[in-house]
Design an enzyme around this catalytic site. Sequence first.
Site, short mmCIF file in Angstrom:
data_model
loop_
_atom_site.label_atom_id
_atom_site.label_comp_id
_atom_site.label_asym_id
_atom_site.label_seq_id
_atom_site.Cartn_x
_atom_site.Cartn_y
_atom_site.Cartn_z
CD1 TRP A 104 -29.92 34.03 -7.42
CD2 TRP A 104 -31.22 32.50 -6.97
NE1 TRP A 104 -29.36 33.21 -8.14
CE2 TRP A 104 -30.20 31.68 -8.00
CE3 TRP A 104 -32.15 31.57 -6.48
CZ2 TRP A 104 -30.33 30.71 -8.50
CZ3 TRP A 104 -32.14 30.37 -7.02
CH2 TRP A 104 -31.18 30.06 -7.87
CG ASP A 180 -29.15 33.18 -0.84
OD1 ASP A 180 -28.03 32.60 -0.82
OD2 ASP A 180 -29.86 33.08 -1.76
CE LYS A 204 -24.90 28.91 -7.59
NZ LYS A 204 -26.13 29.57 -6.93
C1 PLP Z 1 -27.49 29.18 -6.70
C2 PLP Z 1 -28.20 30.05 -5.87
C3 PLP Z 1 -29.24 29.45 -4.92
C4 PLP Z 1 -30.06 28.22 -5.28
O1 PLP Z 1 -29.40 27.10 -5.01
P1 PLP Z 1 -29.73 25.72 -5.32
O2 PLP Z 1 -28.57 24.99 -4.55
O3 PLP Z 1 -29.78 25.45 -6.92
O4 PLP Z 1 -30.87 25.39 -4.67
C5 PLP Z 1 -29.71 30.28 -4.07
N1 PLP Z 1 -29.31 31.72 -3.80
C6 PLP Z 1 -28.40 32.07 -4.71
C7 PLP Z 1 -27.92 33.42 -4.07
C8 PLP Z 1 -27.56 31.17 -5.38
O5 PLP Z 1 -26.75 31.86 -6.24
#
Ligand code: PLP
Length: 373
Positions: A104, A180, A204
């Site tokens: 990521w 993030d 998530k």
């Molecule tokens: C799932 C995830 C993303 C991407 O998210 P989307 O909603 O599919 O754009 C970005 N960063 C992390 C750490 C993730 O787990």
Amino acid sequence: MTATPRPFNFSAGPAAVPEEVLTQVAAEMLDWQGSGMSVMEMSHRGKEFGAIHEAALRDLRELLQIPSNFHILFMQGGGLGANAIVPMNLSRGGAVDVVQTGVWSRKSAAEARRYADVRIAADSATPEGRYESLPAASTWQLRPDASYVHVCSNETIDGLEFQQLPDLKALGSDAPLVVDCSSHILSRSMDWSRVGLAFGGAQKNIGPAGLTLVVIRDDLLGRALPICPSAFNYQTVADNNSMFNTPPTFAIYVAGLVFQWIRRFQYAGKTGLAAIEQRNIDKATLLYQALDGSSMFTNRVAPEARSRMNIPFFLRDERLNDDFLAGAKARGLLQLKGHKSVGGMRASIYNAMPLEGVQALVSYLKDFETQHG
Ligand SMILES: *Cc1c(COP(=O)(O)O)cnc(C)c1O
């Protein structure tokens, strides 16, 4: 009515939602609290949705102890959208330092290159390109002119987590930290004194896909590049209390119910986020102990970098992978297949996963090993 127990869902995202919340959503689907409307049918500017929105903001701020000099924005675009929206808002087209610790953060760096001068401050990849540890903060090469430093505090695919956010000031940097935290937001407390901006998709650890949370320190508003779409300009979104355009109303409503669920959650003599965090620690400890104690399964991540949320593991004999997944499904243990870029298995055990789900997985690991070992 006797309900059959639902299977345990180990999906990495979109992921399990607390059953209590799903039950409440079902009960309120046709008529939200006597309004005669489903939440998805309401004007985002009406008083009913206004109350839902304000309660969600209040509860999130209280749960995560977000200081008053931060704005909470309910946006769209997901984590990948944020990878572009953040540099458009914060980079001023200049320097951005990214710490690469997995899939990521690599994606974040690649997208930011379209808008900014990106440099990789550190990268903990093994020679084979795998991520199994975090680079020591003392080794990070931070530029004095960086507009921000990006980290992914929980690498969902590789299964690594920062146990503490880096203290950039102590590393001699005045740049704001961008985090993030998509896959572990609300799984633990957060030290806002170290954060400039945190973002996370809801799918998530919170609720339905479609909602992206942004928490931004006020002094970072108002820096967007002219090319930034108005709907993604943090200043514009903040000025309009996340209602510049129609927000993802139903996802905000479900997220709000999850916030209330966390507020009343009790475990091990604790309440709220502290209780959730304790249960997450206990769940992860149980599963890592089972993996480390086994001669059939293995997790390769350095112990101090292991994620509490996403636990990849491998069968030493990969020919048994399909049997393992079929047997898991037969026991009501769903979505354990690893991400295609890493292979093997992955158990995502977010807030909504009960301790019983991890216990069921651990029993299965032991039985499978007895049968095939
Ligand atoms: C799932 C995830 C993303 C991407 O998210 P989307 O909603 O599919 O754009 C970005 N960063 C992390 C750490 C993730 O787990």
